[in-house]
Design a protein around this motif. Structure first.
Motif, PDB file in Angstrom:
ATOM      1  N   PHE A  44       0.984  -1.311   0.036  1.00 23.33           N
ATOM      2  CA  PHE A  44      -0.018   0.089  -0.051  1.00 23.33           C
ATOM      3  C   PHE A  44       0.696   1.299  -0.071  1.00 23.33           C
ATOM      4  CE2 PHE A  44      -1.927   3.414   2.556  1.00 23.33           C
ATOM      5  CZ  PHE A  44      -3.000   3.727   1.871  1.00 23.33           C
ATOM      6  N   VAL A  45       2.030   1.345   0.759  1.00 26.91           N
ATOM      7  CA  VAL A  45       2.754   2.263   0.879  1.00 26.91           C
ATOM      8  C   VAL A  45       3.595   2.641  -0.306  1.00 26.91           C
ATOM      9  CG1 VAL A  45       4.865   3.460   2.108  1.00 26.91           C
ATOM     10  CG2 VAL A  45       3.128   2.364   3.274  1.00 26.91           C
ATOM     11  N   PHE A  46       4.066   1.355  -0.900  1.00 27.12           N
ATOM     12  CA  PHE A  46       4.706   1.586  -2.351  1.00 27.12           C
ATOM     13  C   PHE A  46       3.849   2.033  -3.319  1.00 27.12           C
ATOM     14  CE2 PHE A  46       7.552  -2.214  -0.756  1.00 27.12           C
ATOM     15  CZ  PHE A  46       8.652  -1.330  -0.672  1.00 27.12           C
ATOM     16  N   LEU A  47       2.351   1.918  -3.431  1.00 27.77           N
ATOM     17  CA  LEU A  47       1.586   2.168  -4.103  1.00 27.77           C
ATOM     18  C   LEU A  47       1.134   3.730  -4.144  1.00 27.77           C
ATOM     19  CD1 LEU A  47      -0.440  -0.942  -4.729  1.00 27.77           C
ATOM     20  CD2 LEU A  47       0.927   0.183  -6.473  1.00 27.77           C
ATOM     21  N   LEU A  48       1.065   4.150  -2.791  1.00 24.96           N
ATOM     22  CA  LEU A  48       0.621   5.403  -2.455  1.00 24.96           C
ATOM     23  C   LEU A  48       1.432   6.502  -2.931  1.00 24.96           C
ATOM     24  CD1 LEU A  48      -1.548   6.923  -0.795  1.00 24.96           C
ATOM     25  CD2 LEU A  48      -0.103   6.525   1.390  1.00 24.96           C
ATOM     26  N   ILE A  49       2.572   6.132  -2.999  1.00 24.49           N
ATOM     27  CA  ILE A  49       3.878   7.207  -3.306  1.00 24.49           C
ATOM     28  C   ILE A  49       3.526   7.750  -4.757  1.00 24.49           C
ATOM     29  CG2 ILE A  49       6.057   7.866  -3.666  1.00 24.49           C
ATOM     30  CD1 ILE A  49       6.863   5.746  -1.399  1.00 24.49           C
ATOM     31  N   PRO A  50       3.408   6.926  -5.811  1.00 24.82           N
ATOM     32  CA  PRO A  50       3.242   7.397  -7.270  1.00 24.82           C
ATOM     33  C   PRO A  50       1.636   7.896  -7.335  1.00 24.82           C
ATOM     34  CG  PRO A  50       3.323   4.950  -7.019  1.00 24.82           C
ATOM     35  CD  PRO A  50       3.806   5.525  -5.639  1.00 24.82           C
ATOM     36  N   TYR A  51       0.848   7.337  -6.540  1.00 30.84           N
ATOM     37  CA  TYR A  51      -0.527   7.936  -6.745  1.00 30.84           C
ATOM     38  C   TYR A  51      -0.664   9.255  -6.070  1.00 30.84           C
ATOM     39  CZ  TYR A  51      -5.409   8.672  -5.421  1.00 30.84           C
ATOM     40  OH  TYR A  51      -6.811   9.000  -5.501  1.00 30.84           O
TER      41      TYR A  51
END
Length: 302
Positions: A44-51
């Motif tokens: 979730f954290v990894f995906l949140l950054i580009p989002y």
């Protein structure tokens, strides 16, 4: 784009297969629910950054029902992992592998019933071949069915429904936020389950456990590649392929797992496993073959 989608999903399955040994090593220190809770939270954290970087560039239209859709997919994914984990306590890994693989058969049936997708003859033959391959690879124990087998069968239904629901929403909703909600749902439900099923809560996040090299390496690799990248790729590319194709591609996971186990830890491959790998591979290839269309019969006048 269809071929790009198929090859990208095949790469996802390759990642799942080669990280299987890593996960096994980590689970000797950490219970499965806790491992998945941390793994999916990190994803979730990894995906949140580009989002967050693309948030201002996205329009507000077209996102109706996004949270409901992501939660729906996430619940099915969590049930798949959870039921499989509990079922393993009562049945054998071999039977678990085969019964979980039955999602390859369930997906085209659910596609027909729920999404009204018609199945070609090649697809049906490909699914049958992949099922035979899964049987040869994993079904070593022919003992009577038990409660564990039932739980794993429900797990197979859950994984099949995760593919179906992803196919339902992937064409109309943006892939990145949809994946974010999906993985956060799995993480949250796994955290809750870890506290419910773990007898000794004090060791759930023990620094001694979390700092084990096998644990943090497996968490980092599976969170980044086998979860964040993998489920984003599945969500994105399922807009360009069919659920049945996805299920057939996913049937390659035990093939990659067996090959990586052979290469990394020297696990022996039986002749049945090798033949099973061949059946799965041929089934996937056969399903990709174009269906010959019958030429219309024309009547001439003499």
């Amino acid at each position: 784009m269809n071929k790009t989608a198929d090859f990208s999903l095949l790469f996802v399955v390759f990642i799942w297969g080669v990280t299987f040994v890593m996960v096994q090593n980590a689970l000797s220190f950490l219970d499965p629910f806790t491992f998945n809770a941390v793994r999916f939270f990190m994803a979730f954290v990894f995906l949140l950054i580009p989002y967050l970087f693309t948030l201002n560039k996205k329009g507000k239209n077209g996102n109706k029902g996004l949270f409901k859709a992501g939660f729906h997919i996430g619940v099915w994914l969590f049930l798949g992992y959870g039921l499989q984990t509990i079922g393993l306590n009562y049945t054998t890994p071999a039977k678990t592998g085969f019964i979980t693989g039955l999602s390859v058969v369930m997906v085209p049936v659910f596609s027909l019933l729920l999404l009204k997708h018609r199945l070609s003859r090649n697809t049906i033959i490909g699914v049958a071949a992949a099922t035979i391959g899964l049987y040869l690879m994993t079904f070593a124990d022919r003992s009577n069915l038990n409660i564990g087998d039932l739980l794993v069968f429900l797990c197979a239904i859950s994984f099949a429904m995760q593919i179906i629901t992803t196919a339902k929403y992937a064409k109309t909703l943006p892939a990145l936020p949809l994946t974010l909600i999906q993985v956060s749902t799995v993480s949250l439900l796994s955290f809750v389950s870890a506290f419910i099923f773990k007898e000794n809560h004090s060791v759930i996040f023990s620094s001694e456990v979390m700092l084990q090299r096998d644990v943090w390496t497996a968490l980092l690799v599976t969170a980044a590649l086998a979860t964040a990248f993998a489920f984003f790729a599945q969500t994105f590319f399922q807009a360009y392929t069919t659920p049945t194709r996805v299920a057939l591609i996913f049937s390659m996971e035990p093939v990659f797992a067996a090959l990586s186990s052979y290469i990394l830890i020297g696990e022996k491959l039986t002749s049945a496993s090798i033949i099973g790998c061949a059946f799965i591979f041929l089934g996937m290839i056969f399903a990709e073959l174009p269906v010959k269309k019958k030429k219309p019969v024309t009547q001439g006048f003499s």
